[in-house]
Design a protein around this motif. Structure first.
Motif, PDB file in Angstrom:
ATOM      1  N   UNK A   1       0.812  -1.308   0.029  1.00  0.00           N
ATOM      2  CA  UNK A   1       0.121   0.081  -0.089  1.00  0.00           C
ATOM      3  C   UNK A   1       0.732   1.514   0.006  1.00  0.00           C
ATOM      4  N   UNK A   2       2.202   1.061   0.508  1.00  0.00           N
ATOM      5  CA  UNK A   2       2.919   2.523   0.451  1.00  0.00           C
ATOM      6  C   UNK A   2       3.174   2.877  -1.007  1.00  0.00           C
ATOM      7  N   UNK A   3       2.857   2.334  -1.899  1.00  0.00           N
ATOM      8  CA  UNK A   3       3.008   2.968  -3.347  1.00  0.00           C
ATOM      9  C   UNK A   3       1.854   4.160  -3.589  1.00  0.00           C
ATOM     10  N   UNK A   4       0.948   3.879  -2.584  1.00  0.00           N
ATOM     11  CA  UNK A   4       0.006   5.218  -2.791  1.00  0.00           C
ATOM     12  C   UNK A   4       0.186   6.362  -1.735  1.00  0.00           C
ATOM     13  N   UNK A   5       1.265   6.160  -0.987  1.00  0.00           N
ATOM     14  CA  UNK A   5       1.551   7.020   0.185  1.00  0.00           C
ATOM     15  C   UNK A   5       2.719   8.128  -0.200  1.00  0.00           C
ATOM     16  N   UNK A   6       2.855   8.933   0.727  1.00  0.00           N
ATOM     17  CA  UNK A   6       4.135  10.042   0.651  1.00  0.00           C
ATOM     18  C   UNK A   6       5.243   9.175   1.686  1.00  0.00           C
ATOM     19  N   UNK A   7       6.230   8.598   1.184  1.00  0.00           N
ATOM     20  CA  UNK A   7       7.175   8.243   2.079  1.00  0.00           C
ATOM     21  C   UNK A   7       8.621   9.281   2.181  1.00  0.00           C
ATOM     22  N   UNK A   8       8.844   9.169   3.133  1.00  0.00           N
ATOM     23  CA  UNK A   8      10.270  10.004   3.342  1.00  0.00           C
ATOM     24  C   UNK A   8      11.385   9.420   3.016  1.00  0.00           C
ATOM     25  N   UNK A   9      12.122   9.467   1.914  1.00  0.00           N
ATOM     26  CA  UNK A   9      13.185   8.560   1.617  1.00  0.00           C
ATOM     27  C   UNK A   9      14.297   8.719   2.176  1.00  0.00           C
ATOM     28  N   UNK A  10      15.292   7.749   2.235  1.00  0.00           N
ATOM     29  CA  UNK A  10      16.630   7.616   3.154  1.00  0.00           C
ATOM     30  C   UNK A  10      17.597   7.549   2.354  1.00  0.00           C
ATOM     31  N   UNK A  11      18.358   8.590   2.407  1.00  0.00           N
ATOM     32  CA  UNK A  11      19.748   8.348   1.560  1.00  0.00           C
ATOM     33  C   UNK A  11      20.707   7.682   2.706  1.00  0.00           C
TER      34      UNK A  11
ATOM     35  N   UNK B   1      14.195  14.090   9.288  1.00  0.00           N
ATOM     36  CA  UNK B   1      13.190  13.406   9.099  1.00  0.00           C
ATOM     37  C   UNK B   1      11.853  13.206   9.911  1.00  0.00           C
ATOM     38  N   UNK B   2      12.643  12.986  11.206  1.00  0.00           N
ATOM     39  CA  UNK B   2      11.595  12.955  12.320  1.00  0.00           C
ATOM     40  C   UNK B   2      10.566  14.162  12.529  1.00  0.00           C
ATOM     41  N   UNK B   3      11.245  15.329  12.325  1.00  0.00           N
ATOM     42  CA  UNK B   3      10.616  16.532  12.494  1.00  0.00           C
ATOM     43  C   UNK B   3       9.431  16.506  11.217  1.00  0.00           C
ATOM     44  N   UNK B   4       9.882  16.141  10.101  1.00  0.00           N
ATOM     45  CA  UNK B   4       9.033  16.309   9.029  1.00  0.00           C
ATOM     46  C   UNK B   4       7.939  15.294   9.470  1.00  0.00           C
TER      47      UNK B   4
ATOM     48  N   UNK C   1       4.411  15.312   6.962  1.00  0.00           N
ATOM     49  CA  UNK C   1       4.856  15.379   5.554  1.00  0.00           C
ATOM     50  C   UNK C   1       4.633  13.890   4.896  1.00  0.00           C
ATOM     51  N   UNK C   2       4.966  12.983   5.684  1.00  0.00           N
ATOM     52  CA  UNK C   2       4.780  11.637   5.198  1.00  0.00           C
ATOM     53  C   UNK C   2       5.243  10.464   6.125  1.00  0.00           C
ATOM     54  N   UNK C   3       5.362   9.461   5.593  1.00  0.00           N
ATOM     55  CA  UNK C   3       5.503   8.180   6.587  1.00  0.00           C
ATOM     56  C   UNK C   3       7.026   8.164   6.629  1.00  0.00           C
ATOM     57  N   UNK C   4       7.338   7.514   7.673  1.00  0.00           N
ATOM     58  CA  UNK C   4       8.878   7.524   7.897  1.00  0.00           C
ATOM     59  C   UNK C   4       9.344   5.820   8.512  1.00  0.00           C
ATOM     60  N   UNK C   5      10.417   5.546   7.924  1.00  0.00           N
ATOM     61  CA  UNK C   5      11.068   4.411   8.363  1.00  0.00           C
ATOM     62  C   UNK C   5      12.016   4.343   9.053  1.00  0.00           C
ATOM     63  N   UNK C   6      12.278   3.681  10.229  1.00  0.00           N
ATOM     64  CA  UNK C   6      13.566   3.996  11.156  1.00  0.00           C
ATOM     65  C   UNK C   6      13.591   3.156  12.365  1.00  0.00           C
ATOM     66  N   UNK C   7      14.560   2.983  13.028  1.00  0.00           N
ATOM     67  CA  UNK C   7      14.679   2.321  14.173  1.00  0.00           C
ATOM     68  C   UNK C   7      13.490   2.760  15.338  1.00  0.00           C
TER      69      UNK C   7
END
Length: 302
Positions: free
Chosen positions: A188-198, A232-235, A240-246
């Protein structure tokens, strides 16, 4: 010709230049200015009457005389360093300057909680911490050690685990979920706004999950990409969007309700933080007591 006091001091500068292949990096290690390093080398060459280094705008290479000098003094100076560190173990209080290159998450989650105790317990140890997600050669850059997630440590380094495995999750603000809905599966993430990680090597991170058939990763749509999790956490908190992290990174925001976990059934775990350093270098006492204190306080398992 016997070595005088100035030669001995300048030999250490010469070895630092050769070690790093760069005047600026040598200066960082020595705690002086690049001009001081350059002045030291010129003085040494003048007194010895030979050119030790070939210098261009792009590179520094040893001359034949420089290679001869380097081979003659590198091991004696290494023995002096080892002897100094051995004597430091007999002191009641460790001393010295330790330079650490650490992932930003490691500084926030691992080092920050132990620093109040560390500076009280070891007032004569100076810590110089560079928080950066960019992968660097810690030896060439003049660091005593690095701290990274376990899966990103160079293979030629000695590593010691500092934290348990960490759970990796997806989080979003209540406002974001009200507006865009809650994803039920990673697809379902394909239809969401995700915060990309570089990542530190400039690659874009593929979010990792665990499903009924095991672990898998997916590319996400990233209207915004960042290389710093605190930004990213602040955003994420601001919707702003979904975030992936620990999960540990989200703990305060989850506690006050500014973020909510989603896709928890697909959460995966990965190696925690490890500290690493060159195998050929004796562990400085200041670094050793820092490692011991992190394990004592165990901030990510408290």
């Amino acid at each position: 010709m016997s070595a005088n006091r100035n030669d001995i001091a300048d030999f250490s500068y010469f070895l630092a230049i050769v070690r790093h292949g760069n005047f600026r990096r040598a200066a960082v290690e020595l705690g002086v200015t690049p001009s001081a390093v350059s002045h030291s080398l010129r003085g040494l060459e003048t007194r010895l009457g030979v050119r030790l280094l070939n210098r261009t705008n792009r590179s520094i290479t040893l001359t034949a005389a420089g290679e001869e000098l380097h081979n003659a003094i590198v091991e004696p100076f290494a023995r002096i360093d080892r002897a100094r560190e051995t004597l430091n173990r007999f002191r009641d209080t460790p001393t010295g300057r330790i330079r650490i290159n650490a992932a930003s998450d490691a500084v926030a989650l691992l080092l920050a909680p132990v620093m109040p105790v560390f500076v009280d317990r070891y007032p004569d140890v100076e810590l110089d911490i560079v928080a950066s997600n960019r992968l660097v050669d810690i030896v060439a850059s003049g660091f005593d050690a690095g701290i990274r997630y376990g899966g990103t440590i160079p293979e030629d380094m000695i590593a010691r685990r500092l934290s348990p495995d960490m759970r990796w999750v997806v989080a979003a603000s209540p406002a974001y979920l009200r507006h865009f809905g809650t994803p039920a599966t990673p697809a379902d993430l394909a239809d969401h706004r995700c915060l990309g990680v570089r990542l530190g090597d400039d690659r874009l991170y593929r979010w990792e999950f665990r499903g009924p058939d095991g672990e898998f990763d997916i590319a996400t749509p990233n209207p915004i990409t960042l290389d710093d999790s605190r930004s990213m956490l602040i955003m994420a908190i601001n919707g702003t969007g979904l975030m992936f992290g620990p999960e540990a990174l989200f703990k305060p925001a989850l506690a006050d309700g500014s973020l909510t976990l989603v896709l928890e059934n697909y959460a995966t775990t990965g190696p925690g933080f490890s500290i690493y350093f060159p195998s050929r270098r004796q562990l400085p006492t200041g670094l050793r007591v820092l490692i011991d204190l992190i394990k004592e306080i165990d901030p990510l398992n408290a």
